[in-house]
Motif scaffolding. Structure first.
Motif, short mmCIF file in Angstrom:
data_model
loop_
_atom_site.label_atom_id
_atom_site.label_comp_id
_atom_site.label_asym_id
_atom_site.label_seq_id
_atom_site.Cartn_x
_atom_site.Cartn_y
_atom_site.Cartn_z
N VAL A 91 43.53 100.83 88.69
CA VAL A 91 42.28 101.10 88.00
C VAL A 91 41.42 102.04 88.83
O VAL A 91 40.81 102.98 88.30
CB VAL A 91 41.52 99.79 87.71
CG1 VAL A 91 40.11 100.07 87.20
CG2 VAL A 91 42.29 98.95 86.69
N LYS A 118 38.33 105.87 86.11
CA LYS A 118 37.67 105.77 84.81
C LYS A 118 36.71 104.57 84.85
O LYS A 118 36.86 103.68 85.69
CB LYS A 118 38.70 105.59 83.70
CG LYS A 118 39.59 106.81 83.48
CD LYS A 118 40.55 106.57 82.33
CE LYS A 118 41.42 107.81 82.09
NZ LYS A 118 42.39 107.59 80.99
N ALA A 167 35.09 101.15 84.78
CA ALA A 167 35.66 99.81 84.81
C ALA A 167 34.83 98.95 85.75
O ALA A 167 34.05 99.47 86.55
CB ALA A 167 37.12 99.84 85.28
N CYS A 168 34.99 97.67 85.63
CA CYS A 168 34.31 96.78 86.58
C CYS A 168 35.18 95.56 86.86
O CYS A 168 36.01 95.15 86.03
CB CYS A 168 32.94 96.35 86.06
SG CYS A 168 32.97 95.19 84.68
N ILE A 194 39.47 92.28 85.39
CA ILE A 194 38.96 93.65 85.39
C ILE A 194 38.73 94.10 83.95
O ILE A 194 39.62 93.98 83.10
CB ILE A 194 39.94 94.61 86.10
CG1 ILE A 194 40.05 94.23 87.57
CG2 ILE A 194 39.48 96.05 85.95
CD1 ILE A 194 41.09 95.02 88.33
N LEU A 195 37.53 94.59 83.71
CA LEU A 195 37.19 95.11 82.38
C LEU A 195 37.27 96.62 82.43
O LEU A 195 36.54 97.27 83.18
CB LEU A 195 35.78 94.67 81.99
CG LEU A 195 35.54 93.15 81.92
CD1 LEU A 195 34.09 92.85 81.59
CD2 LEU A 195 36.46 92.50 80.90
N THR A 196 38.17 97.16 81.63
CA THR A 196 38.32 98.62 81.58
C THR A 196 37.40 99.18 80.49
O THR A 196 36.65 98.45 79.85
CB THR A 196 39.78 99.01 81.34
OG1 THR A 196 40.27 98.29 80.20
CG2 THR A 196 40.64 98.65 82.55
N GLU A 197 37.50 100.48 80.29
CA GLU A 197 36.52 101.19 79.47
C GLU A 197 36.29 100.57 78.10
O GLU A 197 35.15 100.40 77.65
CB GLU A 197 36.95 102.65 79.32
CG GLU A 197 35.87 103.57 78.82
CD GLU A 197 36.23 105.03 78.98
OE1 GLU A 197 35.38 105.87 78.67
OE2 GLU A 197 37.37 105.33 79.42
N ASP A 208 36.63 97.53 77.15
CA ASP A 208 36.07 96.18 77.19
C ASP A 208 34.68 96.11 77.83
O ASP A 208 34.02 95.07 77.74
CB ASP A 208 37.00 95.24 77.98
CG ASP A 208 38.35 95.09 77.31
OD1 ASP A 208 38.36 94.76 76.11
OD2 ASP A 208 39.38 95.32 77.98
N LEU A 209 34.23 97.19 78.47
CA LEU A 209 32.95 97.17 79.17
C LEU A 209 31.78 96.76 78.27
O LEU A 209 30.89 96.02 78.72
CB LEU A 209 32.66 98.53 79.81
CG LEU A 209 33.46 98.84 81.08
CD1 LEU A 209 33.15 100.25 81.58
CD2 LEU A 209 33.15 97.81 82.17
N THR A 217 30.95 93.04 78.37
CA THR A 217 30.73 92.39 79.67
C THR A 217 29.69 91.28 79.58
O THR A 217 29.96 90.12 79.96
CB THR A 217 30.29 93.43 80.73
OG1 THR A 217 31.27 94.45 80.81
CG2 THR A 217 30.13 92.75 82.08
N ASP A 237 30.97 97.42 89.72
CA ASP A 237 31.48 98.60 89.03
C ASP A 237 32.44 99.36 89.93
O ASP A 237 32.16 99.59 91.12
CB ASP A 237 30.32 99.52 88.63
CG ASP A 237 29.47 98.89 87.53
OD1 ASP A 237 30.06 98.38 86.57
OD2 ASP A 237 28.24 98.90 87.66
#
Length: 261
Positions: free
Chosen positions: A2, A7, A9-10, A62-65, A67-68, A71, A103
């Motif tokens: 990631v 890109k 993500a958090c 981990i939340l990618t684009e 799924d952000l 949050t 982040d």
């Protein structure tokens, strides 16, 4: 991967608080069942988002684009479940957790930095139990770096005998002479100190002056000396004496001095 993708993500860490007390009180078997229950709840809540158990009582996802945007909703769902009881083997108990968000943009391309970021946020959250979660911001790292720098400076000064103790005389109103001095690396345990900010800001405010008088007399009733610090003028001296303070220090009498002085 990631981080390398660079890109949006958090990383989100859910760390149970004082879980060792669960193991100690109910036994490790019960503790393991509760961990499995929490893991199943997280998997169900996160749906297709992988969740990992990254230490004994810590889960990370981990939340990618895509799924952000979810949050906040996901965090509040997890927090909401933790406010209810958990049941297993005729045992009913509550679990609480600290939740940290970091982040990936702040990771600077480094996995180590990303992990450290979540640790900073997690530590901050654990210090403030009322927080639902703590999101890492660069100022947290700056504060941590400052604490580390102060710690190193203190250790260095201790090793090299770099401290100097100064003493500031304390005037006794009753005896009308200096009866003791404060070593500025420590405070007397039998005395209550009025911060100089109080002394300076109450002057000329009748309500605050009245409050200070009652405060001082309350401490005296508890058989504690009251030391007023920061007294620099005759007006302040007259006022603080009228309040009942029996010990006074400040530049009106003396600045901090070396022991021989």
């Amino acid at each position: 991967m990631v981080i390398q993708a660079d890109k949006p993500a958090c990383a989100v860490v859910v760390s149970l608080n004082d879980f060792k007390n669960i193991n100690a009180h109910f036994g490790q078997t019960i503790g393991d069942v509760l961990l499995r229950q929490l893991a199943c709840f997280l998997k169900t809540t996160l749906e297709d988002i992988p969740v990992y158990r990254t230490s004994g009582d810590r889960f990370t996802f981990i939340l990618t684009e895509k799924d952000l945007p979810r949050t906040e909703a996901l965090i509040h769902t997890i927090h909401g479940r933790l406010e209810h009881t958990w049941h297993t083997h005729n045992v009913e108990c509550r679990l609480s957790a600290s939740i940290a968000i970091a982040d990936i943009a702040y990771a600077e391309g480094s996995l180590e930095t990303a992990i450290r970021s979540t640790e900073y946020a997690l530590a901050e959250c654990k210090k403030n139990p009322e927080m639902v979660y703590c999101r890492y911001e660069p100022h947290l790292r700056a504060a941590e770096n400052r604490r580390a720098a102060v710690k190193n400076a203190l250790e260095d000064a201790l090793a090299k005998d770099g401290f100097q103790i100064l003493y500031q005389p304390i005037w006794s109103v009753g005896a009308q002479r200096f009866t003791q001095a404060e070593a500025l690396l420590s405070l007397p345990f039998d005395a209550i100190k009025l911060d100089k900010g109080l002394v300076w800001t109450v002057m000329g405010n009748p309500d605050k002056e009245h409050f200070i008088r009652h405060l001082v007399h309350g401490f005296l009733a508890l058989d504690r000396h009251v030391v007023a610090e920061g007294v620099e003028t005759q007006e302040q001296l007259d006022y603080i004496s009228q309040c009942g303070c029996d010990l006074i220090q400040g530049y009106f009498f003396s600045k901090p001095l070396k022991p021989e002085d």
